[in-house]
Design an enzyme around this catalytic site. Structure first.
Site, mmCIF file in Angstrom:
data_model
loop_
_atom_site.group_PDB
_atom_site.id
_atom_site.type_symbol
_atom_site.label_atom_id
_atom_site.label_comp_id
_atom_site.label_asym_id
_atom_site.label_seq_id
_atom_site.Cartn_x
_atom_site.Cartn_y
_atom_site.Cartn_z
ATOM 1 N N ARG A 1 4.265 -4.437 -18.613
ATOM 2 C CA ARG A 1 5.740 -4.334 -18.703
ATOM 3 C C ARG A 1 6.290 -3.041 -18.103
ATOM 4 N NH1 ARG A 1 4.366 -8.423 -19.296
ATOM 5 N NH2 ARG A 1 4.707 -9.926 -20.970
ATOM 6 N N GLU B 1 11.159 -3.089 -24.908
ATOM 7 C CA GLU B 1 10.994 -3.764 -23.614
ATOM 8 C C GLU B 1 12.380 -3.896 -22.970
ATOM 9 O OE1 GLU B 1 8.196 -7.028 -23.741
ATOM 10 O OE2 GLU B 1 9.328 -8.122 -22.225
ATOM 11 N N SER C 1 11.688 -10.785 -25.744
ATOM 12 C CA SER C 1 11.042 -9.802 -26.634
ATOM 13 C C SER C 1 11.773 -8.465 -26.574
ATOM 14 C CB SER C 1 9.593 -9.586 -26.210
ATOM 15 O OG SER C 1 8.878 -10.778 -26.402
#
Ligand SMILES: Cc1cc2nc3c(=O)[nH]c(=O)nc-3n(C[C@H](O)[C@H](O)[C@H](O)COP(=O)(O)OP(=O)(O)OC[C@H]3O[C@@H](n4cnc5c(N)ncnc54)[C@H](O)[C@@H]3O)c2cc1C
Length: 309
Positions: A179, A301, A231
């Site tokens: 990520r 995130e 998320s």
């Protein structure tokens, strides 16, 4: 409104349609966020590159986004120029050196590309059939799902700087990790992604379509419907983030019109009319409790943009 001169706005209007004080809540999947001083939709690479360079050469702060599926925009909005990237060109796949390569405009939806490739019998990105963001966003965040991520398929990307100069960077230079990328780590600044080169392979259409169908089923079962950003937290090494949110008693917890989902505790839902500050309060609460109870830092995130109260 920041100090946008009439001259700057006139030149921007020569490139395309400009909206003043455009509510960003309309453009991001969370459905929250205040206005952009100036808002410009880039439908072509020239508009994308030109809008960015115009802002930079006029010292106007500029924020570019794709699908807005990984951003939390503050209730105070964003000063300067916001560019929504809706570029949509796809070239290939075509044989290139040892394999097949497809060149995709950064505004193309990753999910749409994955489905298009699968339906045409090309394997390699079918796992991304449920990722709602653009390819530009996918490079910045190294989008991934089901043990896959963009990184292995990435050959490179074309970037533009503030003067409109184009450079091609390799996957190594973009340095995608979990990520993260050279962009999200701040190693590449003041440049935007114009297009992305991906490697695909010949595959079996029936198998690929069946895989997409199965992944759709899994995603529908696991993820809550409604306005959200996917998320909220990256997964720490030992447990997934939803586990921590649940352990600290926040599954289903609500502040204002924002709520940690009952179905998937790493999702925050905008129940309708949520404020960015409500969502931020939930994020901070989960981070504080997880730090206190487990000594673990939950990194977000989702990316924060603009002015928060
Ligand atoms: C329902 C749902 C499910 C999701 N599931 C997943 C999942 O399974 N896996 C996953 O990884 N993510 C998932 N996400 C999050 C999101 O889809 C990804 O992070 C996606 O890659 C973000 O792309 P975007 O175009 O929406 O980025 P945006 O939110 O528009 O932007 C994110 C960041 O990238 C930057 N950026 C965007 N485009 C460019 C560009 N062309 N040049 C330079 N910088 C750029 C922006 O400035 C911003 O900092 C999900 C989101 C939702 C809403």
């Amino acid at each position: 409104m920041s100090t946008l001169t009439n001259e700057f706005l006139d030149r921007l209007r020569e490139l395309g349609e400009v909206h003043l004080d455009e509510p960003l809540a309309r453009h991001v999947t969370f459905g929250v966020g205040g206005p952009a001083d100036a808002f410009f939709v880039a439908l072509t690479e020239d508009q994308l590159r030109g809008g960015f360079a115009l802002a930079r050469s006029n010292d106007v702060p500029v924020f570019i986004f794709g699908s807005g599926s990984n951003v939390l925009v503050g209730d105070g909005g964003v000063r300067g120029l916001v560019i929504e990237n809706r570029t949509d060109a796809i070239v290939g796949p075509a044989q290139n050196g040892a394999g097949l390569k497809v060149r995709v405009a950064s505004g193309v939806s990753f999910a749409a590309l994955a489905r298009r490739m699968a339906n045409a019998g090309y394997a390699g990105v079918e796992w991304a059939c449920g990722i709602p963001g653009s390819l530009g966003g996918a490079v910045v965040t190294n989008a991934g799902a089901y043990e896959h991520s963009l990184a292995p398929a990435l050959v490179g990307a074309r970037l533009a700087d503030g003067k409109g100069v184009i450079a091609e960077l390799t996957a190594d230079e973009l340095d995608l990790t979990y990520r993260n990328s050279a962009f999200s780590r701040g190693q590449i600044t003041d440049r935007i992604v114009l297009s992305v080169d991906l490697r695909v392979q010949d595959g079996d259409v029936r198998e690929l379509k069946a895989k997409v169908k199965e992944l759709d089923r899994q995603r529908k079962a696991a993820q809550p419907p409604g306005r959200n950003c996917g998320s909220v937290f990256k997964n720490p090494a030992d447990h997934p983030s939803w586990w921590y949110v649940e352990q600290v008693g926040l599954r289903g917890h609500r502040i204002g019109q924002a709520q940690f989902s009952e179905r998937h505790a790493n999702f925050i839902l905008n129940l309708g009319g949520a404020k960015a500050t409500d969502i931020m309060s939930l994020i901070r609460l989960a981070q504080e409790r997880t730090r206190e109870q487990f000594g673990v830092e939950l990194d977000t995130e989702v990316m924060m943009v603009g002015e928060f109260a």
